[in-house]
Design a protein around this motif. Structure first.
Motif, PDB file in Angstrom:
ATOM      1  N   MET A 152       2.831  11.252   0.451  1.00 15.69           N
ATOM      2  CA  MET A 152       3.364  10.056  -0.188  1.00 15.69           C
ATOM      3  C   MET A 152       2.656   9.794  -1.516  1.00 15.69           C
ATOM      4  O   MET A 152       3.080   8.953  -2.292  1.00 15.69           O
ATOM      5  CB  MET A 152       3.215   8.857   0.745  1.00 15.69           C
ATOM      6  N   SER A 153       1.568  10.514  -1.743  1.00 17.70           N
ATOM      7  CA  SER A 153       0.831  10.451  -3.006  1.00 17.70           C
ATOM      8  C   SER A 153      -0.066  11.683  -3.047  1.00 17.70           C
ATOM      9  O   SER A 153      -0.019  12.528  -2.140  1.00 17.70           O
ATOM     10  CB  SER A 153      -0.014   9.173  -3.091  1.00 17.70           C
ATOM     11  N   ASP A 154      -0.901  11.771  -4.040  1.00 17.72           N
ATOM     12  CA  ASP A 154      -1.811  12.913  -4.126  1.00 17.72           C
ATOM     13  C   ASP A 154      -2.823  12.924  -2.990  1.00 17.72           C
ATOM     14  O   ASP A 154      -3.368  13.975  -2.649  1.00 17.72           O
ATOM     15  CB  ASP A 154      -2.557  12.893  -5.466  1.00 17.72           C
ATOM     16  N   THR A 155      -3.068  11.780  -2.401  1.00 23.05           N
ATOM     17  CA  THR A 155      -4.092  11.683  -1.352  1.00 23.05           C
ATOM     18  C   THR A 155      -3.541  11.274   0.006  1.00 23.05           C
ATOM     19  O   THR A 155      -4.227  11.427   1.011  1.00 23.05           O
ATOM     20  CB  THR A 155      -5.180  10.676  -1.758  1.00 23.05           C
ATOM     21  N   ASP A 156      -2.348  10.738   0.046  1.00 20.95           N
ATOM     22  CA  ASP A 156      -1.789  10.241   1.307  1.00 20.95           C
ATOM     23  C   ASP A 156      -0.834  11.250   1.917  1.00 20.95           C
ATOM     24  O   ASP A 156       0.291  11.434   1.438  1.00 20.95           O
ATOM     25  CB  ASP A 156      -1.058   8.912   1.081  1.00 20.95           C
ATOM     26  N   ARG A 157      -1.279  11.898   2.974  1.00 20.18           N
ATOM     27  CA  ARG A 157      -0.434  12.847   3.705  1.00 20.18           C
ATOM     28  C   ARG A 157      -1.068  13.097   5.068  1.00 20.18           C
ATOM     29  O   ARG A 157      -2.242  12.797   5.302  1.00 20.18           O
ATOM     30  CB  ARG A 157      -0.293  14.185   2.971  1.00 20.18           C
ATOM     31  N   GLY A 158      -0.285  13.665   5.985  1.00 20.83           N
ATOM     32  CA  GLY A 158      -0.827  14.121   7.245  1.00 20.83           C
ATOM     33  C   GLY A 158      -0.824  13.086   8.350  1.00 20.83           C
ATOM     34  O   GLY A 158      -0.238  12.010   8.237  1.00 20.83           O
ATOM     35  N   SER A 183      -3.745  11.963  10.195  1.00 19.43           N
ATOM     36  CA  SER A 183      -5.048  11.418  10.571  1.00 19.43           C
ATOM     37  C   SER A 183      -4.882   9.995  11.079  1.00 19.43           C
ATOM     38  O   SER A 183      -3.842   9.354  10.869  1.00 19.43           O
ATOM     39  CB  SER A 183      -5.990  11.416   9.368  1.00 19.43           C
ATOM     40  N   ARG A 184      -5.897   9.479  11.739  1.00 20.08           N
ATOM     41  CA  ARG A 184      -5.840   8.089  12.222  1.00 20.08           C
ATOM     42  C   ARG A 184      -5.580   7.122  11.062  1.00 20.08           C
ATOM     43  O   ARG A 184      -4.746   6.219  11.162  1.00 20.08           O
ATOM     44  CB  ARG A 184      -7.139   7.716  12.935  1.00 20.08           C
ATOM     45  N   ALA A 185      -6.280   7.323   9.963  1.00 18.08           N
ATOM     46  CA  ALA A 185      -6.111   6.425   8.815  1.00 18.08           C
ATOM     47  C   ALA A 185      -4.678   6.470   8.290  1.00 18.08           C
ATOM     48  O   ALA A 185      -4.093   5.431   7.964  1.00 18.08           O
ATOM     49  CB  ALA A 185      -7.095   6.811   7.707  1.00 18.08           C
ATOM     50  N   GLN A 186      -4.103   7.668   8.211  1.00 19.73           N
ATOM     51  CA  GLN A 186      -2.743   7.789   7.704  1.00 19.73           C
ATOM     52  C   GLN A 186      -1.713   7.196   8.668  1.00 19.73           C
ATOM     53  O   GLN A 186      -0.753   6.556   8.231  1.00 19.73           O
ATOM     54  CB  GLN A 186      -2.411   9.255   7.419  1.00 19.73           C
ATOM     55  N   VAL A 187      -1.899   7.401   9.954  1.00 18.81           N
ATOM     56  CA  VAL A 187      -0.962   6.824  10.927  1.00 18.81           C
ATOM     57  C   VAL A 187      -0.890   5.313  10.751  1.00 18.81           C
ATOM     58  O   VAL A 187       0.200   4.731  10.665  1.00 18.81           O
ATOM     59  CB  VAL A 187      -1.364   7.200  12.363  1.00 18.81           C
ATOM     60  N   HIS A 188      -2.037   4.663  10.660  1.00 22.17           N
ATOM     61  CA  HIS A 188      -2.055   3.205  10.521  1.00 22.17           C
ATOM     62  C   HIS A 188      -1.553   2.758   9.147  1.00 22.17           C
ATOM     63  O   HIS A 188      -0.813   1.769   9.045  1.00 22.17           O
ATOM     64  CB  HIS A 188      -3.471   2.677  10.778  1.00 22.17           C
ATOM     65  N   LYS A 189      -1.918   3.477   8.111  1.00 22.59           N
ATOM     66  CA  LYS A 189      -1.479   3.095   6.768  1.00 22.59           C
ATOM     67  C   LYS A 189       0.022   3.280   6.601  1.00 22.59           C
ATOM     68  O   LYS A 189       0.722   2.392   6.074  1.00 22.59           O
ATOM     69  CB  LYS A 189      -2.224   3.932   5.718  1.00 22.59           C
ATOM     70  N   GLN A 190       0.533   4.400   7.061  1.00 23.48           N
ATOM     71  CA  GLN A 190       1.944   4.707   6.816  1.00 23.48           C
ATOM     72  C   GLN A 190       2.889   3.882   7.690  1.00 23.48           C
ATOM     73  O   GLN A 190       3.976   3.525   7.236  1.00 23.48           O
ATOM     74  CB  GLN A 190       2.202   6.206   7.007  1.00 23.48           C
ATOM     75  N   ILE A 191       2.495   3.542   8.905  1.00 23.27           N
ATOM     76  CA  ILE A 191       3.380   2.692   9.708  1.00 23.27           C
ATOM     77  C   ILE A 191       3.496   1.317   9.062  1.00 23.27           C
ATOM     78  O   ILE A 191       4.599   0.745   8.980  1.00 23.27           O
ATOM     79  CB  ILE A 191       2.926   2.581  11.182  1.00 23.27           C
ATOM     80  N   ASP A 192       2.414   0.773   8.569  1.00 30.45           N
ATOM     81  CA  ASP A 192       2.474  -0.545   7.924  1.00 30.45           C
ATOM     82  C   ASP A 192       3.334  -0.507   6.665  1.00 30.45           C
ATOM     83  O   ASP A 192       4.118  -1.432   6.407  1.00 30.45           O
ATOM     84  CB  ASP A 192       1.065  -1.038   7.584  1.00 30.45           C
ATOM     85  N   ALA A 193       3.214   0.555   5.889  1.00 24.47           N
ATOM     86  CA  ALA A 193       4.014   0.675   4.665  1.00 24.47           C
ATOM     87  C   ALA A 193       5.493   0.829   5.009  1.00 24.47           C
ATOM     88  O   ALA A 193       6.358   0.231   4.353  1.00 24.47           O
ATOM     89  CB  ALA A 193       3.529   1.861   3.836  1.00 24.47           C
ATOM     90  N   SER A 194       5.795   1.617   6.034  1.00 25.01           N
ATOM     91  CA  SER A 194       7.191   1.798   6.443  1.00 25.01           C
ATOM     92  C   SER A 194       7.791   0.488   6.944  1.00 25.01           C
ATOM     93  O   SER A 194       8.932   0.136   6.595  1.00 25.01           O
ATOM     94  CB  SER A 194       7.300   2.873   7.531  1.00 25.01           C
ATOM     95  N   LEU A 195       7.059  -0.244   7.750  1.00 31.23           N
ATOM     96  CA  LEU A 195       7.576  -1.516   8.269  1.00 31.23           C
ATOM     97  C   LEU A 195       7.858  -2.494   7.138  1.00 31.23           C
ATOM     98  O   LEU A 195       8.868  -3.215   7.167  1.00 31.23           O
ATOM     99  CB  LEU A 195       6.578  -2.125   9.262  1.00 31.23           C
ATOM    100  N   ALA A 196       6.993  -2.496   6.136  1.00 30.53           N
ATOM    101  CA  ALA A 196       7.216  -3.394   4.997  1.00 30.53           C
ATOM    102  C   ALA A 196       8.489  -3.012   4.244  1.00 30.53           C
ATOM    103  O   ALA A 196       9.288  -3.879   3.875  1.00 30.53           O
ATOM    104  CB  ALA A 196       6.016  -3.360   4.062  1.00 30.53           C
ATOM    105  N   ARG A 197       8.682  -1.732   4.002  1.00 31.04           N
ATOM    106  CA  ARG A 197       9.884  -1.297   3.278  1.00 31.04           C
ATOM    107  C   ARG A 197      11.146  -1.537   4.105  1.00 31.04           C
ATOM    108  O   ARG A 197      12.199  -1.890   3.564  1.00 31.04           O
ATOM    109  CB  ARG A 197       9.767   0.187   2.911  1.00 31.04           C
TER     110      ARG A 197
END
Length: 314
Positions: free
Chosen positions: A85-91, A93-107
């Protein structure tokens, strides 16, 4: 529209699902894309499938607008994570699972999704960490159930063997008359494990519609002619022997009282482990046509003959 149970979950889904990759990620004008979503819901489709990477959030954003104000229990919403989703956001990992679900719910403008899927397997993240993080978001009420897309059978089995984690209920593989790989290992494992298939590209990237004629130029408005799709399109499916075999399916479809596209989708749905087949659309009327594949009682012998014809060239 007919409905099927999604794995071992308490969710039922329409046999035809609406896929947002090509429709709401920018490939179709926004108001037309929203009209496609509404037409899908009006025609009985309940399963809406998307992913955070489709248009780098654009598909989820348009879906959020299309679904705004509709009763939350009137549709089953699925999204995915893994791809960058960016140069650093992929995969995964625990951090990505929590970050990406919150971003998806917002969108998406919702407080939970019904199905959260790992878009591919992440060899760089420990499987235990991924499954624990996914379990955490289920416990937090941000996702009702979990799934994966295109995972190898050994990794599926490894995830199922982990104690104390939420189990997968869905698999999302590519599956069609032209691509039957999941039948070898993934489908048997899933059938034994309470996991249903939600299949993508049941029309073989559009080839099974019959619109690509042997020896003819590729239609200018087709997926095969799209520069954006060139890297993903299987050009070997445009070889004359394949296209001739596809044309040979037309009499079988006619005997079944279906168009070739409807026949190809009905073939996918003949498989008991398939809960739903994902279709895309660039116009609302395309949805009207493809949903007619649901619930058709096609004589099995027609499918056997179709498999014989296609099996000679792929």
């Amino acid at each position: 529209m007919k409905f099927r149970k999604l794995g071992d979950s308490d969710i039922t889904v329409s046999e035809i699902a609406f896929g947002s990759w090509l429709t709401t990620s920018g490939g179709v004008e926004k108001q037309t894309a929203i009209a496609c979503v509404h037409r899908a819901l009006d025609r009985g489709i309940t399963l809406i499938d998307t992913a955070n990477v489709y248009g780098r959030g654009a598909a989820e954003t348009v879906l959020g607008e299309a679904l705004a104000g509709l009763p939350r229990d009137s549709y089953v919403l699925a999204t995915k994570l893994y791809f960058p989703m960016s140069d650093t956001d992929r995969g995964l990992s625990r951090a990505q699972v929590h970050k990406q679900i919150d971003a998806s719910l917002a969108r998406l403008r919702v407080d939970h999704v019904d199905l959260y899927q790992c878009h591919r397997y992440d060899a760089d993240a420990p499987l235990e960490e991924t499954m624990e993080a996914l379990t955490e978001i289920v416990k937090a009420g941000k996702a009702r159930t979990l799934g994966f897309s295109e995972w190898p059978a050994d990794r599926i089995a490894a995830a199922l063997a982990l104690p104390g984690v939420t189990k997968f209920v869905s698999s999302q593989p590519q599956y069609s008359l032209l691509h039957r790989d999941p039948e070898r290992e993934v489908m048997p494992l899933c059938a034994r494990s309470g996991i249903s298939q939600i299949v993508w590209s049941p029309l073989g990237q559009g080839v099974l519609t019959g619109k690509y004629a042997p020896g003819a130029n590729v239609p200018s408005d087709s997926r095969a002619a799209s520069e954006a799709m060139n890297g993903a399109f299987r050009k070997q499916w445009l070889e004359p022997p394949v296209l001739e075999a596809v044309q040979a399916l037309k009499p079988l479809a006619q005997q079944a009282g279906l168009t070739l596209a409807q026949f190809a989708i009905a073939w996918v749905l003949r498989e008991a482990n398939v809960a739903s087949a994902i279709i895309g659309a660039s116009r609302p009327d395309q949805i009207d046509e493809n949903i007619k594949a649901s619930g058709h009682d096609v004589p099995p012998g027609l499918f056997v003959e179709a498999e014989r014809i296609i099996g000679r060239v792929v």
